[in-house]
Design an enzyme around this catalytic site. Structure first.
Site, PDB file in Angstrom:
ATOM      1  N   LEU A  65       0.889  -1.155   0.000  1.00 22.59           N
ATOM      2  CA  LEU A  65       0.000   0.000   0.000  1.00 22.59           C
ATOM      3  C   LEU A  65       0.923   1.200   0.000  1.00 22.59           C
ATOM      4  O   LEU A  65       1.728   1.348   0.915  1.00 22.59           O
ATOM      5  CB  LEU A  65      -0.840  -0.032   1.272  1.00 22.59           C
ATOM      6  N   ASP A  66       0.825   2.072  -1.003  1.00 28.84           N
ATOM      7  CA  ASP A  66       1.842   3.126  -1.009  1.00 28.84           C
ATOM      8  C   ASP A  66       1.483   4.280  -0.091  1.00 28.84           C
ATOM      9  O   ASP A  66       0.454   4.262   0.571  1.00 28.84           O
ATOM     10  CB  ASP A  66       2.173   3.611  -2.432  1.00 28.84           C
ATOM     11  N   ALA A  67       2.334   5.294  -0.052  1.00 29.64           N
ATOM     12  CA  ALA A  67       2.256   6.297   1.011  1.00 29.64           C
ATOM     13  C   ALA A  67       1.003   7.151   0.904  1.00 29.64           C
ATOM     14  O   ALA A  67       0.482   7.613   1.916  1.00 29.64           O
ATOM     15  CB  ALA A  67       3.490   7.182   0.950  1.00 29.64           C
ATOM     16  N   ALA A  69      -1.893   6.190  -0.249  1.00 27.60           N
ATOM     17  CA  ALA A  69      -3.126   5.418  -0.154  1.00 27.60           C
ATOM     18  C   ALA A  69      -3.367   5.057   1.295  1.00 27.60           C
ATOM     19  O   ALA A  69      -2.483   5.129   2.139  1.00 27.60           O
ATOM     20  CB  ALA A  69      -3.022   4.165  -1.008  1.00 27.60           C
ATOM     21  N   GLN A 200      -1.386   0.771  -6.570  1.00 25.17           N
ATOM     22  CA  GLN A 200      -2.258   1.939  -6.445  1.00 25.17           C
ATOM     23  C   GLN A 200      -1.981   2.931  -7.551  1.00 25.17           C
ATOM     24  O   GLN A 200      -2.878   3.670  -7.986  1.00 25.17           O
ATOM     25  CB  GLN A 200      -2.069   2.621  -5.080  1.00 25.17           C
TER      26      GLN A 200
END
Lengths: 299, 417
Positions: A65-67, A69, A200
């Site tokens: 999960l990137d920053a 999101a 994402q």
């Protein structure tokens, strides 16, 4: 008779060494008793000498999960990390809510990126959006069938497709199994996306491409994962719940579901091609090791 | 013994403070051991001499044990053992050995040393003697942990009982060596008494010393001068105790340095002497930490965030921690509070606690209030919510009183962010 030099009775110690010290100050009495305590105990387990007993805990993360999101993030602790790979191989879908904004385009498809283009969006209606989404879903369905290496002419494959159980066998690009619009209030719109093998960034690019298809531009203001496999937002732990007891309870609550789901997904389906790796014996994990979740807000 | 004489110089190099262990004594001791062997005495002395010969290669432990073993034969010298060396094993294990006192000659000439035959380690030993040999592992000459020396060092044991955390200290490169070589009676005791006089309680000594173990290498006179200087600046005794407790390195600073720092704060913040004193007593870390972040933060407040000097003074007297806060966090928090929440400067000045909280907390609560429609930060309007109530309260009180919602609703809302 062998004498262990560590086990010494206290009075000998007191009479030899601590007496002069005790006379000088009002040092607390316990030091006499404590001195024998330190003599009798094995210094290996004595905390101020050896440091804390537990210095590291191995934690593994599931799907990234990137920053920017937010949402459900699955973590594996200790022996539960092995279950993470099994979950990865089970190819389960994930649910996202994606919020889009019409009329602007940026270079990284986010709100804080460098602005590239601004357009009008008055001509966009709900029906046009739905039509575009249906097109997207259809094309991805075709890709899904291709990557699952199923012959759709067979009866079993048809039944599986009807029930929505087709899964890709190995690595594949992003596959969207379902996409629909929850809310449309120009310039904002809210989509719900069910997909797998995605990042994402690809979801944001999807929003951008939807904008292009609608003959306008769009960027993505929020990506939020609401479900990862069988872990939903209700199971997720908030920042205030990141303590030992909550995590233990969450692991115990999730353990039976994890075992059941993974067993179901690893069981070979009748009539399909048997691939190596499927059908191996599954050993159940105890509640002490398992998968846990967290819900984190993006920045 | 020629061999033991070789051991001694190496032994001296590793331990500075052992002045009383002289070569003649050692040789005398081994001389006696040799004598007892030759005389064929009881099993106990035989064992001790065998110990000595079997482990002559391990200099510190066994030779010292032999020495103290010999000394314990003369009961009068027992007291002096403890005060002598910190690396000697505990006297107990020697006192427990019921040494039969053989008839030693108190005067042995040194010339007779070379005539004694050496006992080889391969000499056969009878079963009972073999069982009675206490073959504990010897003290390693170098080690990466203090665990090996704790058993044998009185200083370390007393420090652990005080509350020092050796596991933290041994991570510093020179700390462990310093502590091992100090003598409890001479150096450490003086400084401990001095700290107690200052007002530091017994149970607080441990945490203090874990941070600033280097105070043991300071001169007692210097420490007294520094305390006298602080008293001359009208810091009360309780104030000084509190400052030293919160900032353990304070007393390791020289008088000029302390003076410079106090002067810097007075000039930079342009506060009165009394206010500077209060500020420093509340946050003594200002005196021991670096001054660069403070200068930078002052510039940030003045130029970037646009606060006037009297506003900055007011905020700092309320929340001294603002001076050492992270610049990036400050600007992010201010950006959100001023631009997104639309709170003007004069309201922020009244509630500087905003700069002390995490940004995500402020964001979450603000978004929740906006969702409920209760986000009113203008003091003139009704339903006004003050900023300190927004950030300083725990979740339950915030939800019940300010947001008038349940904690479960707040959690559900957080999951939608």
């Amino acid at each position: 008779m062998v004498r262990n030099p560590r086990v010494q009775p206290a009075p000998a110690l007191g009479s030899v060494r601590l007496h002069p010290w005790n006379e000088v100050t009002t040092w607390p009495r316990p030091i006499l008793g404590a001195a024998s305590f330190i003599e009798e105990r094995d210094p290996v387990c004595f905390f101020p000498v050896c440091g804390p007993t537990f210095t590291s805990l191995k934690v593994g993360v599931g799907h990234r999960l990137d920053a920017q999101a937010s949402g459900v993030l699955v973590l594996g602790v200790g022996r539960g990390r092995r279950l993470l790979t099994d979950m990865y191989n089970a190819h389960l879908t994930k649910d996202y809510t994606v919020r889009g904004l019409l009329g602007k385009a940026t270079d990284d498809f986010c709100e804080d990126g460098r602005l590239v283009e601004k357009t009008t969006y008055d001509h966009v209606t709900r029906e046009k959006l739905d039509r575009i989404l249906a097109l997207i879903q259809g094309s991805h369905q075709k890709a899904l069938v291709m990557y699952s290496s199923l012959d759709l002419q067979t009866q079993e494959a048809y039944e599986m497709a009807v029930r929505g159980l087709i899964r890709p066998t190995d690595k594949s690009p992003m596959l969207i199994t379902g996409i629909r619009c929850l809310h449309f209030a120009p310039p904002e719109f809210l989509l719900e996306v069910q997909c797998m093998h995605e990042t994402q960034k690809q979801l944001r690019r999807l929003v951008h491409e939807i904008g292009l298809e609608l003959k306008t531009t769009a960027l993505c203001s929020q990506v939020r994962r609401t479900r990862d496999g069988f872990f939903t937002l209700d199971d997720a732990l908030l920042r205030t719940q990141w303590d030992l007891h909550s995590i233990q309870d969450a692991i115990q609550a999730a353990a039976p579901r994890v075992a059941a789901e993974l067993e179901k997904s690893l069981r070979p389906e009748p009539g399909t091609q048997q691939l190596p790796g499927l059908g191996r014996p599954w050993d159940s994990k105890g509640p002490s090791s398992g998968l846990g979740l967290e819900s984190c807000a993006g920045h | 013994m020629a061999l033991s004489a070789q051991q001694i110089p190496r032994w001296f190099n590793s331990i500075k403070l052992i002045s009383v262990i002289t070569a003649p004594q050692l040789r005398q001791c081994s001389q006696r051991a040799g004598k007892t062997l030759l005389c064929g005495f009881s099993a106990q002395p035989q064992m001790s001499s065998d110990n000595f010969f079997l482990q002559w290669g391990f200099k510190t432990y066994r030779t010292s044990s032999m020495w103290s073993g010999c000394q314990s034969a003369n009961s009068g010298r027992q007291e002096s053992n403890s005060a002598r060396s910190t690396l000697l094993p505990s006297v107990n294990e020697q006192s427990q050995k019921t040494q039969k006192t053989p008839n030693f000659d108190s005067e042995l000439s040194l010339e007779g040393l070379d005539d004694l035959p050496l006992l080889s380690p391969l000499q056969p030993v009878s079963e009972e003697e073999a069982v009675q040999i206490i073959a504990a592992p010897p003290l390693p000459p170098v080690s990466f942990t203090l665990r090996d020396y704790v058993d044998h060092s009185e200083t370390l044991q007393n420090l652990v009982l005080l509350g020092l955390d050796l596991s933290k200290i041994e991570k510093q490169p020179d700390a462990a060596n310093l502590l091992l070589r100090l003598d409890f009676e001479k150096d450490i005791k003086q400084i401990l008494l001095f700290l107690k006089d200052l007002g530091i309680e017994d149970n607080q000594l441990g945490t203090f010393l874990t941070k600033n173990y280097a105070i043991f290498s300071e001169d007692l006179e210097n420490l007294k001068t520094r305390v006298a200087y602080l008293q001359s600046k009208n810091f009360s005794k309780a104030d000084i105790a509190q400052m030293v407790r919160k900032a353990p390195f304070l007393l390791s600073f020289s008088v000029e340095r302390l003076d410079n720092r106090l002067g810097f704060f007075q000039k930079e913040l342009q506060l009165t002497v009394k206010k500077t004193r209060d500020l420093v007593v509340r946050l003594p870390r200002l005196l021991t930490g670096s001054l660069e972040p403070v200068k930078e933060n002052m510039k940030v407040y003045h130029l970037e965030l646009g606060f006037k000097l009297n506003e900055i003074q007011h905020m700092i007297t309320k929340i001294p921690k603002m001076l050492t806060a992270n610049k990036r966090k400050l600007t992010e928090t201010f950006d959100y509070v001023h631009n997104v929440m639309s709170i003007p400067h004069h309201v922020i000045v009244r509630f500087p606690q905003i700069f002390n909280t995490r940004l995500f907390k402020v964001k979450e609560r603000h978004l929740f209030l906006t969702y409920l429609g209760r986000a009113q930060y203008d003091p003139a309007k009704p339903n006004y919510i003050s900023l300190d109530k927004l950030v300083s309260m725990p979740d339950e009180i915030f939800c019940e009183e300010i947001a008038k919602a349940s904690v479960r609703d707040f959690e559900k809302f957080l999951k939608t962010l």
